[in-house]
Design a protein around this motif. Structure first.
Motif, PDB file in Angstrom:
ATOM      1  N   VAL A  83       0.856  -1.192   0.000  1.00  0.00           N
ATOM      2  CA  VAL A  83       0.000   0.000   0.000  1.00  0.00           C
ATOM      3  C   VAL A  83       0.894   1.245   0.000  1.00  0.00           C
ATOM      4  O   VAL A  83       1.927   1.272   0.667  1.00  0.00           O
ATOM      5  CB  VAL A  83      -0.990  -0.016   1.194  1.00  0.00           C
ATOM      6  N   PRO A  84       0.558   2.283  -0.780  1.00  0.00           N
ATOM      7  CA  PRO A  84       1.369   3.507  -0.787  1.00  0.00           C
ATOM      8  C   PRO A  84       1.241   4.271   0.526  1.00  0.00           C
ATOM      9  O   PRO A  84       0.137   4.468   1.032  1.00  0.00           O
ATOM     10  CB  PRO A  84       0.805   4.311  -1.962  1.00  0.00           C
ATOM     11  N   LEU A  85       2.393   4.710   1.079  1.00  0.00           N
ATOM     12  CA  LEU A  85       2.419   5.350   2.395  1.00  0.00           C
ATOM     13  C   LEU A  85       2.924   6.787   2.376  1.00  0.00           C
ATOM     14  O   LEU A  85       2.380   7.651   3.063  1.00  0.00           O
ATOM     15  CB  LEU A  85       3.301   4.533   3.347  1.00  0.00           C
ATOM     16  N   PHE A  86       3.994   7.049   1.606  1.00  0.00           N
ATOM     17  CA  PHE A  86       4.655   8.352   1.607  1.00  0.00           C
ATOM     18  C   PHE A  86       5.079   8.720   0.188  1.00  0.00           C
ATOM     19  O   PHE A  86       5.541   7.856  -0.554  1.00  0.00           O
ATOM     20  CB  PHE A  86       5.914   8.330   2.491  1.00  0.00           C
ATOM     21  N   LYS A  87       4.967  10.005  -0.156  1.00  0.00           N
ATOM     22  CA  LYS A  87       5.420  10.495  -1.452  1.00  0.00           C
ATOM     23  C   LYS A  87       6.824  11.067  -1.302  1.00  0.00           C
ATOM     24  O   LYS A  87       7.142  11.694  -0.290  1.00  0.00           O
ATOM     25  CB  LYS A  87       4.478  11.572  -1.972  1.00  0.00           C
ATOM     26  N   SER A  88       7.646  10.886  -2.336  1.00  0.00           N
ATOM     27  CA  SER A  88       9.026  11.390  -2.293  1.00  0.00           C
ATOM     28  C   SER A  88       9.081  12.908  -2.131  1.00  0.00           C
ATOM     29  O   SER A  88      10.013  13.428  -1.528  1.00  0.00           O
ATOM     30  CB  SER A  88       9.791  10.964  -3.546  1.00  0.00           C
ATOM     31  N   GLU A  89       8.088  13.603  -2.614  1.00  0.00           N
ATOM     32  CA  GLU A  89       8.077  15.074  -2.508  1.00  0.00           C
ATOM     33  C   GLU A  89       7.936  15.538  -1.052  1.00  0.00           C
ATOM     34  O   GLU A  89       8.206  16.695  -0.750  1.00  0.00           O
ATOM     35  CB  GLU A  89       6.958  15.666  -3.364  1.00  0.00           C
ATOM     36  N   HIS A  90       7.550  14.632  -0.160  1.00  0.00           N
ATOM     37  CA  HIS A  90       7.406  14.976   1.259  1.00  0.00           C
ATOM     38  C   HIS A  90       8.550  14.425   2.115  1.00  0.00           C
ATOM     39  O   HIS A  90       8.510  14.509   3.334  1.00  0.00           O
ATOM     40  CB  HIS A  90       6.063  14.475   1.789  1.00  0.00           C
ATOM     41  N   LYS A  91       9.567  13.873   1.461  1.00  0.00           N
ATOM     42  CA  LYS A  91      10.743  13.353   2.156  1.00  0.00           C
ATOM     43  C   LYS A  91      11.717  14.504   2.395  1.00  0.00           C
ATOM     44  O   LYS A  91      11.842  15.396   1.566  1.00  0.00           O
ATOM     45  CB  LYS A  91      11.406  12.269   1.311  1.00  0.00           C
ATOM     46  N   PHE A  92      12.381  14.479   3.542  1.00  0.00           N
ATOM     47  CA  PHE A  92      13.367  15.527   3.827  1.00  0.00           C
ATOM     48  C   PHE A  92      14.521  14.928   4.618  1.00  0.00           C
ATOM     49  O   PHE A  92      14.410  13.856   5.207  1.00  0.00           O
ATOM     50  CB  PHE A  92      12.728  16.708   4.574  1.00  0.00           C
ATOM     51  N   GLU A  93      15.638  15.613   4.606  1.00  0.00           N
ATOM     52  CA  GLU A  93      16.834  15.191   5.340  1.00  0.00           C
ATOM     53  C   GLU A  93      16.705  15.664   6.788  1.00  0.00           C
ATOM     54  O   GLU A  93      16.812  16.844   7.073  1.00  0.00           O
ATOM     55  CB  GLU A  93      18.087  15.780   4.691  1.00  0.00           C
ATOM     56  N   SER A  94      16.463  14.728   7.694  1.00  0.00           N
ATOM     57  CA  SER A  94      16.268  15.097   9.104  1.00  0.00           C
ATOM     58  C   SER A  94      17.547  14.986   9.919  1.00  0.00           C
ATOM     59  O   SER A  94      17.615  15.530  11.014  1.00  0.00           O
ATOM     60  CB  SER A  94      15.199  14.198   9.733  1.00  0.00           C
ATOM     61  N   GLY A  95      18.535  14.242   9.392  1.00  0.00           N
ATOM     62  CA  GLY A  95      19.749  14.012  10.147  1.00  0.00           C
ATOM     63  C   GLY A  95      19.577  12.966  11.242  1.00  0.00           C
ATOM     64  O   GLY A  95      20.483  12.739  12.038  1.00  0.00           O
ATOM     65  N   SER A  96      18.428  12.306  11.273  1.00  0.00           N
ATOM     66  CA  SER A  96      18.139  11.322  12.325  1.00  0.00           C
ATOM     67  C   SER A  96      18.749   9.955  12.033  1.00  0.00           C
ATOM     68  O   SER A  96      18.901   9.139  12.937  1.00  0.00           O
ATOM     69  CB  SER A  96      16.625  11.169  12.504  1.00  0.00           C
TER      70      SER A  96
END
Length: 163
Positions: A83-96
């Motif tokens: 099932v689709p969960l997250f779009k790449s356009e909403h991904k960010f570098e958190s440093g976590s």
């Protein structure tokens, strides 16, 4: 006096972890999902790492996921049920050290409470199969949602846009 202070501090720590915080779910209520399988079926389908994350609510080592450095356009899916969960356009570098997103695909991610490490965290799981994904925190990008969905890469597969 110091001895009493330490005892009081320990008592306070454990009393804050009340049973009311452990679950929003009623005691004998069983949650059902669209995709249900036996543990043997999940073990046969998933890799050892995926099973540990998705079915046993484990956590992968930070910086171990190749998705940390994935900058392609596409959609991240649940590794257990697709099932689709997250779009790449909403991904960010958190440093976590884990793939991070500032929002979910609405309706496909469900939330619960996790108290396994001694304090309460908001847990995320796939709303379709119940697989554990990670946790959500309120320290994400302020200019968008303020949320950081901290997700185990082994819980995901990536479907690249065909453009």
């Amino acid at each position: 006096m110091k001895k009493y202070f330490i005892i009081a501090l320990i008592t306070l720590f454990f009393s804050c972890n009340s049973s009311a915080q452990k679950s929003n779910q009623k005691e004998n209520e069983k949650v059902t999902f669209n995709v249900t399988k036996t543990e043997a079926e999940w073990k046969a389908q998933l890799t050892k790492e995926q099973y540990f994350i998705l079915r046993e609510a484990g956590t992968e080592r930070p910086y171990s996921s190749p998705f940390n450095n994935n900058h392609k356009k596409g959609v991240y899916h649940c590794a257990a049920c697709n099932v689709p969960l997250f779009k790449s356009e909403h991904k960010f570098e958190s440093g976590s050290g884990w793939p991070s997103f500032d929002r979910v695909i609405e309706g496909n991610v469900a939330f619960g409470t996790d108290t396994k490490i001694g304090y309460t965290r908001d847990e995320e799981h796939c709303a379709n199969c119940g697989g554990h994904l990670g946790h959500v925190f309120n320290d994400g990008p302020k200019e968008t949602t303020g949320k950081r969905h901290c997700i185990n890469g082994d819980a995901l597969t990536f479907v690249e846009d065909k453009e």
